[in-house]
Design a protein around this motif. Structure first.
Motif, mmCIF file in Angstrom:
data_model
loop_
_atom_site.group_PDB
_atom_site.id
_atom_site.type_symbol
_atom_site.label_atom_id
_atom_site.label_comp_id
_atom_site.label_asym_id
_atom_site.label_seq_id
_atom_site.Cartn_x
_atom_site.Cartn_y
_atom_site.Cartn_z
ATOM 1 N N PRO A 72 1.123 -1.268 -0.039
ATOM 2 C CA PRO A 72 -0.035 -0.363 0.165
ATOM 3 C C PRO A 72 1.226 1.268 -0.198
ATOM 4 N N ASN A 73 0.437 2.339 -1.141
ATOM 5 C CA ASN A 73 1.327 3.465 -0.771
ATOM 6 C C ASN A 73 0.148 4.579 -0.194
ATOM 7 N N ARG A 104 -2.908 6.904 -2.357
ATOM 8 C CA ARG A 104 -4.082 5.727 -1.833
ATOM 9 C C ARG A 104 -5.332 5.603 -2.443
ATOM 10 N N GLN A 105 -5.477 4.318 -2.597
ATOM 11 C CA GLN A 105 -5.963 3.234 -4.150
ATOM 12 C C GLN A 105 -7.719 2.994 -3.166
ATOM 13 N N PRO A 106 -8.666 3.214 -4.121
ATOM 14 C CA PRO A 106 -9.311 2.033 -2.988
ATOM 15 C C PRO A 106 -8.814 0.964 -3.096
ATOM 16 N N ARG A 107 -8.481 0.356 -4.397
ATOM 17 C CA ARG A 107 -7.967 -1.028 -4.218
ATOM 18 C C ARG A 107 -6.216 -1.540 -4.947
ATOM 19 N N LEU A 108 -6.014 -2.224 -3.546
ATOM 20 C CA LEU A 108 -4.725 -2.462 -3.452
ATOM 21 C C LEU A 108 -4.176 -2.987 -5.326
#
Lengths: 333, 339
Positions: free
Chosen positions: A266-267, A271-275
């Motif tokens: 995870p970054n 931040r993205q809803p899905r990895l």
């Protein structure tokens, strides 16, 4: 430019190493044609997921492979001497003296029934001709240099009297005692908490630099690797899929597996809803698919990948990858 | 509106019962038998709204898993209150807890130890639901089990296998299906991905997020991994030595951590994107023993800012605006923050 480290005479040169385990259910090719070089003073990260063969590489270098495992082929050249062919007597002299190992679990790598002092002294007794007073002095200095206070009293303590972080410091002190030229650290901080982990990583890096030694850091944790090492070798199913300088590998890997590993973390900045995830699981190593081992999980796989096994070859910058369609070389985004 | 979970002043102490000689001590020449008590959780309060993800982070021994297990009533709390949708379950016995279990389920860290090796996967997944509905509804339970397995990415044929035939990631999927079987509103997940490889970890985290959206689940997510927590949590609570030292909405905690321990934790976390750390608080020393808590602030023995007040007065969690609270005297005396 990429040949810089290879043209210098490397301290360690592993060539086409094969370590196979002959089990009842088939041959496990845990390490299959792995090659890499390590120069004096260099720190290399050996990364991959469970079952990738990274620990077996470390054990092979030290000659610690027990049946049903066996080194089937290849060379492990330490300053030109082939350890794969060395006798057990010779290996015993090399272990601890030339090559030291730091294991994951500091609870089980120290002997619980001997004092720290005795375990440290043993290393010097076996590998140096120092007298008792000199050995003791050296042990105390070493403990102090890894940040253990009241070192003189601590020599009389038993491992259970130390916390996990302190025990790992002791293990590092023991490893560095005989001035080894190569340190193999197998997941040295995986059992530790994050604030302790950062202390231990800094300590290891400093000790390696102070002694002019080289180190192989075996870990599954790319974040740890990226903070400590100079270069990275990525293993998948017992084979090198990518290697190169740490910055190139982390910032723009060319093998889809390395890319997948990095993107799985995870970054916090984006931040993205899905990895993004690598689909599927590692194939059964006793029964590897024809062609590329990664193709079933690879978003870039094409017909060629099922037919022909990719060879490790230069892609860009310092990177070498075993991939028919490496990322960022010609015709893709 | 009631919160999904409301925890108030939760305390959990474990009495050790070592031999007489271990307990014996002398004070001023007189023998005394002392009690050895582990203060695992010391007055922790928080609440989780419906559909919210609260993550508890901290290092080993900080009491985060104990909090989870006490809420699940695996342990009996020493004091404090636990409310599920407003219903106080603190003193419930086994029989009374059964209907509560339909609202609250747990996912465990070790997918190898948390599944019965002698049960087939479909029986493992069906078990909690059968407890709730009774044996009469076996056929419906079987249908539901199959649907659940499909939902977590396994197929019907997998239902007839045993846990040892699965990889770690698949086992964690089975554990998730089991937890979902009773349609709970709250799932307590104790380090659900820390035993998994990073590529599998991403699969499980994505699955958990999808399920949350689909079923409106609330999670109490226990983890030591800040990057995982940043990905999944809405709100984060940081624990140290059994105390909650800071709670804040996710972005706030990462952007403006206030407690020195939170700051140290964030700066110590290794990152493959090292650009982001600006300040670095390096901790020395190690966590004190929970057998004898330090006086005053729990963190003062490792805190670079600690002064005499910290040894005397225990800081309490105080609201510092925007949903953030921290337990630190620096908030009253910010001029001492000289880093």
């Amino acid at each position: 430019m990429t040949m810089q480290s290879e043209s210098r005479d490397p301290l360690l040169s592993v060539r086409d190493l094969r370590t196979w385990f002959h089990t009842f259910s088939g041959v496990v090719k845990a390490v299959n044609d792995v090659s890499f070089d390590l120069a004096q003073g260099e720190i290399m990260g050996l990364v991959g997921e469970s079952g990738g063969g990274k620990s077996v590489v470390g054990f092979s270098i030290l000659g610690l492979i027990d049946p049903p495992g066996r080194i089937e082929g290849g060379q492990i050249l330490l300053d030109g001497e082939d350890l794969a062919k060395a006798s057990e007597d010779r290996l015993r002299k090399i272990r601890g003296r030339e090559i030291a190992m730091i294991f994951q679990d500091p609870m089980t790598s120290l002997n619980p029934v001997h004092t720290i002092g005795r375990q440290m002294d043993e290393m010097l007794r076996l590998h140096t001709d120092m007298d008792e007073a000199a050995r003791r002095k050296r042990c105390i200095e070493m403990l102090e240099s890894v940040g253990i206070s009241q070192a003189e009293d601590r020599l009389r303590a038993y491992p259970h009297q130390f916390s996990g972080g302190m025990r790992q410091r002791v293990v590092i002190a023991i490893a560095m005692l005989a001035h080894p030229r190569l340190i193999i650290a197998d997941e040295p901080t995986t059992a530790l908490d994050v604030t302790i982990q950062s202390q231990i990583l800094k300590l290891m890096k400093r000790q390696v630099a102070d002694h002019g030694a080289s180190m192989i850091l075996v870990t599954h944790d790319l974040a740890v690797v990226s903070e400590v090492v100079d270069k990275i070798t990525v293993l998948y199913c017992g084979q090198v899929v990518e290697r190169g300088d740490v910055r190139d590998v982390i910032s723009a890997p060319s093998h889809p597996y390395t890319r997948g590993l990095i993107d799985s973390i995870p970054n916090p900045d984006h931040r993205q809803p899905r990895l993004s995830q690598i689909p599927g699981t590692v194939p059964d190593i006793r029964n590897l698919p024809k062609g590329c081992n990664f193709r079933d999980r690879c978003p870039r796989a094409q017909a060629l990948c099922a037919q022909e096994e990719p060879k490790l070859s230069p892609t860009r910058q310092s990177l070498f990858a075993a991939c028919h369609f490496p990322i960022g070389t010609g015709g893709d985004a | 509106m009631n919160a999904m979970l409301d925890v108030e002043g939760l305390e959990q102490r474990f009495h050790l019962n070592p031999g007489l000689l271990d307990r014996l001590s002398f004070e001023g020449g007189r023998p005394r038998l002392k009690d050895l008590v582990v203060h695992a959780v010391n007055g922790v309060s928080f609440s989780i709204a419906k559909g919210e993800v609260l993550a508890l982070v901290g290092e080993s021994g900080c009491g985060k898993s104990t909090v989870a297990k006490t809420i699940a009533r695996i342990y009996d709390p020493s004091s404090g209150r636990i409310r599920i949708e407003g219903e106080d379950i603190t003193d419930y016995d086994h029989a009374k807890l059964l209907p509560v279990r339909a609202k609250m389920q747990m996912i465990f860290q070790d997918p190898f130890a948390s599944l019965n090796p002698r049960q087939k996967v479909r029986d493992i997944v069906a078990e909690p639901l059968l407890q709730q509905v009774g044996d009469g509804a076996r056929a419906e339970v079987a249908d539901k089990t199959e649907a659940l397995l499909a939902r977590v990415g396994l197929n019907a044929e997998h239902g007839g296998r045993y846990p040892h035939q699965f990889s770690g990631g698949q086992r964690q999927r089975i554990g998730i299906a089991r937890a979902l079987s009773v349609n709970p509103g709250l799932i307590i997940a104790d380090e659900p991905v820390s035993a998994l490889d990073v590529s599998i970890q991403a699969q499980i985290l994505n699955l958990m997020m999808d399920l949350r959206d689909e079923f409106g689940l609330a999670y109490l997510f226990i983890s030591h991994d800040l990057s995982v927590v940043h990905h999944i949590a809405d709100r984060i609570g940081v624990m140290y030595l059994g105390f909650m030292v800071e709670t804040a909405p996710r972005d706030q905690l990462f952007a403006r951590p206030r407690h020195p321990y939170t700051r140290a934790l964030l700066s110590a976390a290794p990152s493959i994107r090292p650009s982001r750390m600006t300040e670095e608080i390096e901790l020395t020393g190690e966590v004190p023993s929970a057998l004898s808590l330090p006086t005053g602030c729990c963190f003062r023995t490792r805190c670079p800012f600690a002064w005499d007040r910290c040894a005397v007065e225990r800081p309490v969690l105080q609201d510092i605006g925007d949903g953030q609270s921290a337990a630190c005297h620096l908030i009253d005396e910010p001029e001492r923050d000289n880093q």
